[in-house]
Motif scaffolding. Structure first.
Motif: not given
Length: 352
Positions: A47-64
């Protein structure tokens, strides 16, 4: 010569046999339990693998610096509003508030390290490290001040430390039913006991999630009830994520460090500040919590010479964000501070 009576069949049964039968039953029960754990773990992983596919981040990923945080900014204008969530909450919790604020100015929500879409970091989860990572996140994303910081619940501690460490960047603040650094010592004993139980429950939550029980029961889904459908689904997905729940528990364990850091901060001077309290309890059991928290919130008004206080009577701690009509009042409170900051900046620019 007399003979003894014939021994009944039941008397010939060895006393050890019932014990062996119980041991066999326990063994089968243990095996069945182990099989259920394996099935639950597989269910959670798939289910977690499916979640990662179905719910991508709505914003952007920023390196900190070694890991990435999720940042979602919308709208245009100054000052930029930065939304800091409470414990266990994610950026999706602002789904009613952020679009409303974005009609007037730029607004950013984000997820702390290990929360929702954000990758875990190596640093502690206390207020000082949260503030430092938020500062790096905004800088690396190209978001510049002045900022109006909005802290809900535990997030109230984090924004106070941020304002103390980076005062030149912060122009206003909204403390939204925010935690008080002295609440564990000053709230009624019954309330303190409720909070202690919550911490113990959260200690078990990651294990419950790993075997699929959190997902199957939806035990933590109430955190997003009332949000728009997509946001509710995102909250439901991450409320059963072991990593997300581990981070929540780590933030709770860092409470003493975070509150000590807040107590060491300076006041806010004449910064526009609005302290907002919920007027209703989440449940009847928490009714005595309301006046106790409101008293602590009123004290926080004195952090600034321009501090103000407001109660949203029909709202509870969660519905300030999750109920559409009450979230509009929350948005209005934030925008009141935005307008005050704009007026202050304009009058400052006009003065010789």
């Amino acid at each position: 010569m007399s003979t003894s009576p014939e021994t009944p069949a039941s008397a010939s049964v060895s006393p050890g046999r019932p014990r062996r039968r119980w041991l066999r039953r326990l063994s089968w029960m243990g095996l069945g339990f182990a099989v259920l754990l394996v099935i639950g773990s597989v269910y959670q992983a798939v289910s977690a693998a499916a979640d990662a596919r179905d719910f991508p981040p709505p914003g952007k990923m920023v390196d900190v610096g070694g890991h990435r945080l999720h940042l979602n900014c919308t709208g245009e204008g100054r000052p930029t509003v930065v939304l800091e969530s409470g414990a266990a909450a994610l950026s999706s919790a602002w789904a009613w508030v952020q679009p409303e604020v974005a009609k007037t100015t730029r607004v950013c929500s984000y997820d702390r390290a290990g929360v929702a879409w954000s990758e875990p970091g190596q640093e502690p989860h206390d207020a000082a490290h949260v503030a430092g990572q938020l500062h790096t996140l905004l800088a690396n994303a190209g978001e510049s001040g002045p900022f109006v910081l909005v802290g809900h619940s535990l997030g109230g501690l984090f924004v106070r430390v941020y304002a103390d460490r980076y005062p030149g960047e912060v122009a206003g603040m909204v403390l939204l039913d925010a935690s008080h650094p002295d609440q564990t010592e000053r709230l009624p004993e019954s309330v303190r006991m409720q909070l202690a139980v919550s911490v113990k429950v959260m200690a078990l939550a990651p294990a419950i999630a790993r075997v699929g029980l959190a997902r199957a029961t939806g035990i933590f889904n109430q955190l997003g009830r009332g949000l728009p459908e997509r946001a509710f689904e995102e909250v439901a997905v991450f409320s059963c994520s072991p990593r997300h729940l581990e981070t929540t528990y780590a933030e709770m364990r860092a409470w003493n460090d975070s509150t000590a850091q807040v107590r060491a901060t300076r006041g806010l001077g004449d910064m526009p500040l609005l302290v907002v309290s919920a007027g209703s309890a989440v449940s009847s059991a928490g009714a005595e919590l309301i006046p106790a928290f409101q008293a602590l919130h009123r004290e926080m008004v004195s952090l600034s010479s321009r501090g103000q206080y407001r109660i949203i009577p029909e709202a509870n701690h969660l519905s300030l964000l999750t109920d559409e009509s009450q979230a509009r009042q929350t948005s209005a409170a934030i925008l009141d501070v935005v307008r005050e900051v704009r007026a202050t900046r304009m009058s400052g620019a006009a003065s010789p």
